[in-house]
Design an enzyme around this catalytic site. Structure first.
Site, PDB file in Angstrom:
ATOM      1  N   LYS A 134       0.838  -1.210   0.000  1.00  0.00           N
ATOM      2  CA  LYS A 134       0.000   0.000   0.000  1.00  0.00           C
ATOM      3  C   LYS A 134       0.873   1.261   0.000  1.00  0.00           C
ATOM      4  O   LYS A 134       0.598   2.193  -0.729  1.00  0.00           O
ATOM      5  CB  LYS A 134      -0.918   0.051   1.230  1.00  0.00           C
ATOM      6  N   ARG A 136     -10.457   0.832   7.968  1.00  0.00           N
ATOM      7  CA  ARG A 136      -9.902  -0.483   8.268  1.00  0.00           C
ATOM      8  C   ARG A 136     -10.940  -1.372   8.944  1.00  0.00           C
ATOM      9  O   ARG A 136     -10.642  -2.523   9.269  1.00  0.00           O
ATOM     10  CB  ARG A 136      -8.711  -0.306   9.197  1.00  0.00           C
ATOM     11  N   ARG A 194      11.180  -5.721   5.423  1.00  0.00           N
ATOM     12  CA  ARG A 194      10.943  -4.278   5.338  1.00  0.00           C
ATOM     13  C   ARG A 194      11.851  -3.507   6.302  1.00  0.00           C
ATOM     14  O   ARG A 194      12.008  -3.881   7.451  1.00  0.00           O
ATOM     15  CB  ARG A 194       9.474  -3.994   5.673  1.00  0.00           C
ATOM     16  N   ARG A 243      10.388  -1.795  11.639  1.00  0.00           N
ATOM     17  CA  ARG A 243       9.277  -1.242  12.415  1.00  0.00           C
ATOM     18  C   ARG A 243       8.992  -2.154  13.598  1.00  0.00           C
ATOM     19  O   ARG A 243       9.061  -3.374  13.460  1.00  0.00           O
ATOM     20  CB  ARG A 243       8.028  -1.170  11.520  1.00  0.00           C
ATOM     21  N   ARG A 299      -1.292  -8.943  13.305  1.00  0.00           N
ATOM     22  CA  ARG A 299      -1.809  -7.971  12.326  1.00  0.00           C
ATOM     23  C   ARG A 299      -2.545  -8.675  11.186  1.00  0.00           C
ATOM     24  O   ARG A 299      -3.538  -8.175  10.677  1.00  0.00           O
ATOM     25  CB  ARG A 299      -0.658  -7.105  11.790  1.00  0.00           C
TER      26      ARG A 299
HETATM   27  P1  AMP Z   1      -0.038   0.735   8.818  1.00  0.00           P
HETATM   28  O1  AMP Z   1       1.127   1.649   8.684  1.00  0.00           O
HETATM   29  O2  AMP Z   1      -1.184   1.116   7.889  1.00  0.00           O
HETATM   30  O3  AMP Z   1       0.334  -0.719   8.707  1.00  0.00           O
HETATM   31  O4  AMP Z   1      -0.619   0.941  10.310  1.00  0.00           O
HETATM   32  C1  AMP Z   1       0.156   0.643  11.462  1.00  0.00           C
HETATM   33  C2  AMP Z   1      -0.727   0.495  12.679  1.00  0.00           C
HETATM   34  O5  AMP Z   1      -1.417   1.731  12.921  1.00  0.00           O
HETATM   35  C3  AMP Z   1      -1.827  -0.546  12.556  1.00  0.00           C
HETATM   36  O6  AMP Z   1      -1.373  -1.851  12.849  1.00  0.00           O
HETATM   37  C4  AMP Z   1      -2.824  -0.030  13.596  1.00  0.00           C
HETATM   38  O7  AMP Z   1      -2.385  -0.316  14.907  1.00  0.00           O
HETATM   39  C5  AMP Z   1      -2.737   1.479  13.424  1.00  0.00           C
HETATM   40  N1  AMP Z   1      -3.701   1.967  12.409  1.00  0.00           N
HETATM   41  C6  AMP Z   1      -3.430   2.517  11.192  1.00  0.00           C
HETATM   42  N2  AMP Z   1      -4.568   2.842  10.545  1.00  0.00           N
HETATM   43  C7  AMP Z   1      -5.586   2.490  11.370  1.00  0.00           C
HETATM   44  C8  AMP Z   1      -6.999   2.547  11.257  1.00  0.00           C
HETATM   45  N3  AMP Z   1      -7.621   3.026  10.163  1.00  0.00           N
HETATM   46  N4  AMP Z   1      -7.736   2.083  12.305  1.00  0.00           N
HETATM   47  C9  AMP Z   1      -7.150   1.605  13.425  1.00  0.00           C
HETATM   48  N5  AMP Z   1      -5.834   1.495  13.583  1.00  0.00           N
HETATM   49  C10 AMP Z   1      -5.035   1.938  12.570  1.00  0.00           C
END
Ligand code: AMP
Length: 217
Positions: A13, A88, A127, A161, A172
């Protein structure tokens, strides 16, 4: 162009999102990046989000909703945006529909990237992110030109990360299957959902996405 990008962790993404915002010259509204910035700044939201994020769980809908609504009220997003990592959950999608209705605008497309689980795991463990400028690399498919050194800012601190550790990755994935995958059934009847094969070279995937997007936006 008003786009939503959905997909499991590691599907690409961030990479495809970057291409899309450059192509359409629209702001990147990436909730994961916004939350990580809050954590770095130790804001109230950052403090509340940190523990949840490091376990691989989702930050509560109402906190995310408020953060996104604030961002979408900014003039920079009035002509278009790319939502990456939001919605999400189905309640977040319902919340987004309300925000857009108030703005009197509609989404142009929802892009769902899909890749087999084994590939996702390999991508996530490889990553690395530059601790200084945030540029993302993959040691296997998109390594920096000089190993261990950021192409963008020259920093030697390419880190993993916190939520890319193996135990957190599994959580996740489960969270995605349980809470985010139902979004596909939610969006399918709108006719705006495009499910795209996210396996292959970055440029090929990007062209697959462009091919389904409405022309002239
Ligand atoms: P990402 O960088 O999109 O993988 O997001 C990293 C983390 O941020 C996720 O595992 C969630 O803990 C939190 N997060 C990001 N976007 C959302 C969302 N729309 N709703 C809830 N938690 C989020």
């Amino acid at each position: 162009m008003r786009l939503v990008l959905i997909g499991p962790p590691g599907v690409g993404k961030g990479t495809q999102g970057q291409r899309l915002i450059e192509h359409f010259k629209i702001p990147h509204v990436a909730t994961g990046d916004m939350l990580r910035a809050h954590v770095r700044e130790a804001s109230d939201l950052g403090k509340r989000a940190q523990a949840v994020m490091s376990k691989g769980n989702l930050v509560p809908d109402e906190l995310i909703q408020e953060m996104v609504a604030t961002r979408l009220r900014e003039p920079a997003t009035h002509e278009g945006f790319l939502l990456d990592g939001f919605p999400r959950t189905v309640p977040q999608a319902v919340g987004l529909a309300i925000i857009l209705e108030r703005m009197d605008v509609q989404l142009d497309a929802i892009i769902a990237l899909e890749v087999r689980q084994e590939i996702l795991l390999t991508r996530l463990t490889a990553r690395r992110t530059c601790a200084h400028c945030g540029t993302v690399y993959n040691l296997v498919i998109q390594p920096p030109k000089i190993m261990g050194k950021c192409d963008n800012c020259g920093s030697g601190e390419l880190v993993q990360r916190e939520d890319d550790q193996p135990e957190t990755i599994n959580e996740r994935m489960e969270v995605y299957n349980r809470q985010t995958a139902p979004l596909l059934s939610y969006y399918r009847p709108t006719g705006l959902l495009h499910e795209i094969d996210g396996d292959g070279p970055v440029e090929v995937i990007f062209q697959r996405i462009l091919a389904v997007l409405p022309a002239g936006k």
